[in-house]
Design a protein around this motif. Structure first.
Motif, PDB file in Angstrom:
ATOM      1  N   GLU A 361      26.508 -46.313 101.309  1.00 22.46           N
ATOM      2  CA  GLU A 361      27.039 -47.772 101.020  1.00 22.46           C
ATOM      3  C   GLU A 361      28.488 -47.566 100.674  1.00 22.46           C
ATOM      4  O   GLU A 361      29.340 -48.412 100.999  1.00 22.46           O
ATOM      5  N   ALA A 362      28.697 -46.457  99.877  1.00 23.02           N
ATOM      6  CA  ALA A 362      30.244 -46.523  99.383  1.00 23.02           C
ATOM      7  C   ALA A 362      31.183 -46.281 100.526  1.00 23.02           C
ATOM      8  O   ALA A 362      32.265 -46.713 100.938  1.00 23.02           O
ATOM      9  N   LEU A 363      30.723 -45.317 101.628  1.00 17.78           N
ATOM     10  CA  LEU A 363      31.263 -44.959 102.793  1.00 17.78           C
ATOM     11  C   LEU A 363      31.584 -46.256 103.724  1.00 17.78           C
ATOM     12  O   LEU A 363      32.663 -46.525 104.110  1.00 17.78           O
ATOM     13  N   ALA A 364      30.527 -47.202 103.696  1.00 18.51           N
ATOM     14  CA  ALA A 364      30.690 -48.013 104.667  1.00 18.51           C
ATOM     15  C   ALA A 364      31.714 -49.216 104.124  1.00 18.51           C
ATOM     16  O   ALA A 364      32.428 -49.869 104.881  1.00 18.51           O
ATOM     17  N   THR A 365      31.984 -49.580 102.769  1.00 19.56           N
ATOM     18  CA  THR A 365      32.625 -50.467 102.462  1.00 19.56           C
ATOM     19  C   THR A 365      34.156 -49.846 102.266  1.00 19.56           C
ATOM     20  O   THR A 365      35.131 -50.876 102.016  1.00 19.56           O
ATOM     21  N   VAL A 366      34.211 -48.664 102.421  1.00 21.44           N
ATOM     22  CA  VAL A 366      35.946 -48.102 102.608  1.00 21.44           C
ATOM     23  C   VAL A 366      36.339 -49.052 103.811  1.00 21.44           C
ATOM     24  O   VAL A 366      37.554 -49.308 103.896  1.00 21.44           O
ATOM     25  N   PHE A 367      35.533 -49.008 104.786  1.00 22.91           N
ATOM     26  CA  PHE A 367      36.128 -49.516 106.066  1.00 22.91           C
ATOM     27  C   PHE A 367      36.080 -51.222 105.967  1.00 22.91           C
ATOM     28  O   PHE A 367      37.188 -51.502 106.524  1.00 22.91           O
ATOM     29  N   VAL A 368      35.074 -51.670 105.491  1.00 23.33           N
ATOM     30  CA  VAL A 368      34.888 -53.250 105.619  1.00 23.33           C
ATOM     31  C   VAL A 368      34.608 -53.490 104.125  1.00 23.33           C
ATOM     32  O   VAL A 368      33.307 -53.713 103.778  1.00 23.33           O
ATOM     33  N   PRO A 369      35.642 -53.964 103.158  1.00 17.89           N
ATOM     34  CA  PRO A 369      35.096 -54.218 101.877  1.00 17.89           C
ATOM     35  C   PRO A 369      34.119 -55.414 101.966  1.00 17.89           C
ATOM     36  O   PRO A 369      33.409 -55.368 101.135  1.00 17.89           O
ATOM     37  N   ASP A 370      34.434 -56.629 102.702  1.00 23.95           N
ATOM     38  CA  ASP A 370      33.520 -57.524 102.546  1.00 23.95           C
ATOM     39  C   ASP A 370      32.627 -57.420 103.735  1.00 23.95           C
ATOM     40  O   ASP A 370      32.072 -58.670 104.109  1.00 23.95           O
ATOM     41  N   ILE A 371      31.999 -56.291 104.118  1.00 21.70           N
ATOM     42  CA  ILE A 371      31.253 -56.431 105.392  1.00 21.70           C
ATOM     43  C   ILE A 371      29.901 -57.267 104.950  1.00 21.70           C
ATOM     44  O   ILE A 371      29.453 -57.319 103.808  1.00 21.70           O
ATOM     45  N   ALA A 372      29.273 -57.817 105.999  1.00 23.26           N
ATOM     46  CA  ALA A 372      28.250 -58.769 105.925  1.00 23.26           C
ATOM     47  C   ALA A 372      26.961 -57.926 105.530  1.00 23.26           C
ATOM     48  O   ALA A 372      26.833 -56.541 106.079  1.00 23.26           O
ATOM     49  N   PRO A 373      25.891 -58.526 104.951  1.00 25.30           N
ATOM     50  CA  PRO A 373      24.860 -57.774 104.360  1.00 25.30           C
ATOM     51  C   PRO A 373      24.037 -57.196 105.754  1.00 25.30           C
ATOM     52  O   PRO A 373      23.424 -55.926 105.452  1.00 25.30           O
ATOM     53  N   GLN A 374      23.904 -57.839 106.651  1.00 25.52           N
ATOM     54  CA  GLN A 374      23.099 -57.172 107.716  1.00 25.52           C
ATOM     55  C   GLN A 374      23.821 -55.831 108.250  1.00 25.52           C
ATOM     56  O   GLN A 374      23.148 -54.922 108.684  1.00 25.52           O
ATOM     57  N   ALA A 375      25.283 -56.183 108.605  1.00 25.93           N
ATOM     58  CA  ALA A 375      26.215 -55.080 109.176  1.00 25.93           C
ATOM     59  C   ALA A 375      25.901 -53.868 107.812  1.00 25.93           C
ATOM     60  O   ALA A 375      25.816 -52.723 108.580  1.00 25.93           O
ATOM     61  N   LEU A 376      25.971 -54.016 106.833  1.00 21.64           N
ATOM     62  CA  LEU A 376      25.884 -52.937 105.742  1.00 21.64           C
ATOM     63  C   LEU A 376      24.677 -52.316 105.968  1.00 21.64           C
ATOM     64  O   LEU A 376      24.604 -51.093 105.627  1.00 21.64           O
ATOM     65  N   ALA A 377      23.441 -53.020 105.735  1.00 20.93           N
ATOM     66  CA  ALA A 377      22.133 -52.456 106.074  1.00 20.93           C
ATOM     67  C   ALA A 377      22.098 -51.506 107.427  1.00 20.93           C
ATOM     68  O   ALA A 377      21.511 -50.261 107.293  1.00 20.93           O
ATOM     69  N   TYR A 378      22.679 -51.838 108.392  1.00 17.28           N
ATOM     70  CA  TYR A 378      22.659 -51.322 109.768  1.00 17.28           C
ATOM     71  C   TYR A 378      23.507 -49.825 109.515  1.00 17.28           C
ATOM     72  O   TYR A 378      23.160 -48.862 109.847  1.00 17.28           O
ATOM     73  N   THR A 379      24.631 -49.880 108.787  1.00 13.38           N
ATOM     74  CA  THR A 379      25.512 -48.943 108.402  1.00 13.38           C
ATOM     75  C   THR A 379      24.843 -47.764 107.664  1.00 13.38           C
ATOM     76  O   THR A 379      25.081 -46.620 108.062  1.00 13.38           O
ATOM     77  N   VAL A 380      24.135 -48.301 106.743  1.00 16.42           N
ATOM     78  CA  VAL A 380      23.580 -47.262 105.770  1.00 16.42           C
ATOM     79  C   VAL A 380      22.414 -46.570 106.518  1.00 16.42           C
ATOM     80  O   VAL A 380      22.453 -45.428 106.454  1.00 16.42           O
ATOM     81  N   ASP A 381      21.647 -47.305 107.427  1.00 18.25           N
ATOM     82  CA  ASP A 381      20.886 -46.592 108.220  1.00 18.25           C
ATOM     83  C   ASP A 381      21.258 -45.646 109.210  1.00 18.25           C
ATOM     84  O   ASP A 381      20.943 -44.397 109.228  1.00 18.25           O
ATOM     85  N   TYR A 382      22.363 -46.068 109.877  1.00 12.34           N
ATOM     86  CA  TYR A 382      23.004 -45.183 110.860  1.00 12.34           C
ATOM     87  C   TYR A 382      23.635 -43.888 110.259  1.00 12.34           C
ATOM     88  O   TYR A 382      23.430 -42.713 110.648  1.00 12.34           O
ATOM     89  N   LEU A 383      24.307 -44.169 108.918  1.00 15.00           N
ATOM     90  CA  LEU A 383      24.989 -42.886 108.326  1.00 15.00           C
ATOM     91  C   LEU A 383      23.777 -42.090 107.800  1.00 15.00           C
ATOM     92  O   LEU A 383      24.238 -40.906 107.905  1.00 15.00           O
ATOM     93  N   GLN A 384      22.752 -42.247 107.491  1.00 18.40           N
ATOM     94  CA  GLN A 384      21.464 -41.481 106.824  1.00 18.40           C
ATOM     95  C   GLN A 384      20.790 -40.598 107.980  1.00 18.40           C
ATOM     96  O   GLN A 384      20.629 -39.572 107.888  1.00 18.40           O
ATOM     97  N   ILE A 385      20.750 -41.500 109.210  1.00 14.79           N
ATOM     98  CA  ILE A 385      19.973 -40.873 110.456  1.00 14.79           C
ATOM     99  C   ILE A 385      21.152 -39.827 110.985  1.00 14.79           C
ATOM    100  O   ILE A 385      20.369 -38.767 111.219  1.00 14.79           O
ATOM    101  N   LEU A 386      22.334 -40.098 111.229  1.00 14.18           N
ATOM    102  CA  LEU A 386      23.213 -39.231 111.706  1.00 14.18           C
ATOM    103  C   LEU A 386      23.320 -37.873 110.661  1.00 14.18           C
ATOM    104  O   LEU A 386      23.482 -36.852 111.337  1.00 14.18           O
ATOM    105  N   ALA A 387      23.277 -38.062 109.327  1.00 20.18           N
ATOM    106  CA  ALA A 387      23.493 -37.033 108.485  1.00 20.18           C
ATOM    107  C   ALA A 387      22.240 -35.973 108.681  1.00 20.18           C
ATOM    108  O   ALA A 387      22.489 -34.545 108.474  1.00 20.18           O
ATOM    109  N   LEU A 388      21.154 -36.203 109.218  1.00 22.52           N
ATOM    110  CA  LEU A 388      20.009 -35.258 109.320  1.00 22.52           C
ATOM    111  C   LEU A 388      20.533 -34.238 110.547  1.00 22.52           C
ATOM    112  O   LEU A 388      19.865 -33.302 110.631  1.00 22.52           O
TER     113      LEU A 388
END
Length: 486
Positions: A361-388
């Motif tokens: 979440e912290a990484l996502a909000t660096v790029f878009v501080p006022d990111i919409a909730p749905q976009a934030l949820a998708y971003t969190v999922d993508y970052l964790q899946i990529l990390a694996l």
């Protein structure tokens, strides 16, 4: 006699050709890679800064950059990657064989090729931005990101020429093992871009000028690459003691051009194959997640590019080191360099993935501080899946470097075809259109394909090196160097 730029306390990352052929493999590899890692970090800072400022305009403008990223990458592959990779490999092998004048001539012919191809790419981007971008966004041609994407892509056109000229000259320095020179060049490009971004995007500091929005971001990038080309040209004309071009080296050689393209074009094909699938993946993200999904995809790509920095730097360093050792006939050292690089990259990328998993979440909000909730949820999922799958990306980079330096660039191309067309695309398309798995299923397809190619390349590299691949490559490099000298 090899040209030595000896290590001193003040220049701890300078490495001589003798060091590359006889020194401690981990120490030399890290010394070569360190400036490249910093260079790649600086390049990512450029992307982050662009995303930072565009994200403050809105999600559509940020999504516009993501929409055209596969398209710009395809043109970079066609115009720049082939001659650059060819020059890197050929120059390093000729330096390893102590054939320095043919090495410099090969670098010059790489510049000629990128001038021709870069000019063609720039003209294509400028005059055909509208149909090319709309072809990508066929699913939703009225999407908010499409119009700013067209504007951005047409203004981005000069980048292809200046980037190509700069990168082709950098390949000469890389082939010589002078990675510090490439660091200076890229720091210059990014510094100019970073300074101009707020001015050209928002008009900061210029009374009466409101900025050019996405056009400003593209023009800032173009100005940065123009500055980097002027610097690397000055370095090649005498400001560095390693790779130098003289009037005698500025000789067009059709045989050199053919050799550069023969070695480098499979890598260009590899990039095109990758990015063609990425274009389709962008469409699938549109279908499954809309603008929110696209924003997540862009943010994920930007964050991932930071994590890939160690692997990319190590790959370039390994290609220089392996190429010179093959030119000198040191096949066992070339083999050991590849596996040492794989080990370092796996450890580094595993650590990066662990950090990304913990603070998405912290990484996502660096790029878009006022990111919409749905976009934030998708971003969190993508970052964790990529990390694996980060460890696999690290291994894949270095194994490709091992094949590339042995002039087996077609192997890297085939591996990418299987990775993207054989694994990623089928899983992503089936999960969206058949299984209705949502945008997260597209994200999983990315990670699964990364793991599959890493395991496959490792097994194949072990098999091929056991079967004499490096010995054959060393013999071919020796014959080619002798022929070019004659």
């Amino acid at each position: 006699m090899p040209v030595a730029f000896q290590c001193t306390n003040e220049q701890m990352f300078d490495v001589s050709p003798d060091d590359i052929r006889t020194g401690s493999i981990p120490k030399v590899l890290v010394a070569l890679a360190a400036p490249l890692v910093v260079q790649n970090l600086v390049q990512v800072v450029q992307q982050v800064v662009d995303a930072f400022w565009l994200g403050r305009i809105g999600e559509a403008e940020l999504g516009a950059v993501g929409l055209v990223t596969p398209l710009t990458s395809v043109l970079v592959a066609l115009a720049i990657v082939g001659p650059m990779v060819g020059a890197h490999v050929v120059v390093s092998q000729r330096v390893g064989a102590d054939e320095e004048r043919p090495a410099r001539r090969a670098a010059f012919n790489g510049v000629v090729l990128t001038f021709l191809f870069g000019t063609a790419a720039a003209l294509l981007a400028f005059f055909f931005a509208d149909p090319l971008v709309r072809a990508i966004a066929t699913v939703d041609p009225d999407a908010r990101a499409v119009e700013p994407a067209i504007t951005y892509f047409s203004a981005y056109a000069p980048v292809f020429l200046f980037m190509g000229l700069s990168d082709s000259l950098e390949a000469g320095f890389l082939g010589w093992g002078d990675t510090r020179a490439t660091l200076y060049v890229n720091v210059t490009a990014v510094a100019v871009n970073v300074l101009l971004d707020p001015v050209l995007i928002f008009g900061y500091g210029v009374p009466g000028f409101d900025g050019l929005a996405v056009t400003g971001a593209a023009l800032a990038t173009a100005a940065g690459y123009a500055a980097s080309f002027l610097l690397v040209l000055a370095l090649a004309l005498g400001l560095r003691d390693s790779f130098r071009l003289t009037r005698a080296d500025a000789r067009l050689s059709l045989s050199d051009c053919r050799e550069l393209l023969a070695v480098g074009w499979p890598n260009a094909g590899q990039r095109v194959a990758q990015d063609a699938v990425r274009i389709v993946v962008v469409v699938l993200v549109f279908v499954a997640g809309g603008t929110a999904g696209l924003a997540a995809y862009v943010i994920g790509a930007r964050v991932a590019s930071v994590a890939f920095i160690p692997a990319s730097g190590l790959q370039q360093a390994a290609q220089s080191m392996i190429g010179q050792n093959l030119g000198a006939g040191h096949t066992e050292r070339a083999r050991s360099t590849t596996w040492t690089g794989v080990g370092i990259a796996v450890v580094a990328l595993t650590l990066a993935g662990a950090v990304q998993w913990v603070v998405p979440e912290a990484l996502a909000t660096v790029f878009v501080p006022d990111i919409a909730p749905q976009a934030l949820a998708y971003t969190v999922d993508y970052l964790q899946i990529l990390a694996l799958g980060y460890w696999a990306i690290g291994a894949g980079y270095l194994l490709r470097g091992g094949f590339n330096a042995a002039r087996r660039t077609k192997t890297s191309m085939v591996a990418s075809l299987l990775q993207y067309w054989g694994v990623r695309l089928p899983i992503a398309a089936a999960s969206v259109y058949v299984l209705d798995g949502g945008v997260q299923s597209v994200f999983w397809a990315v990670t699964l394909s990364n793991v599959a190619v890493a395991l496959g390349l490792a097994a194949y590299y072990w098999y091929e090196t056991s079967d004499g691949m490096l010995e054959r490559a060393a013999a071919k490099a020796s014959d080619a160097a002798a022929e070019s000298a004659g």
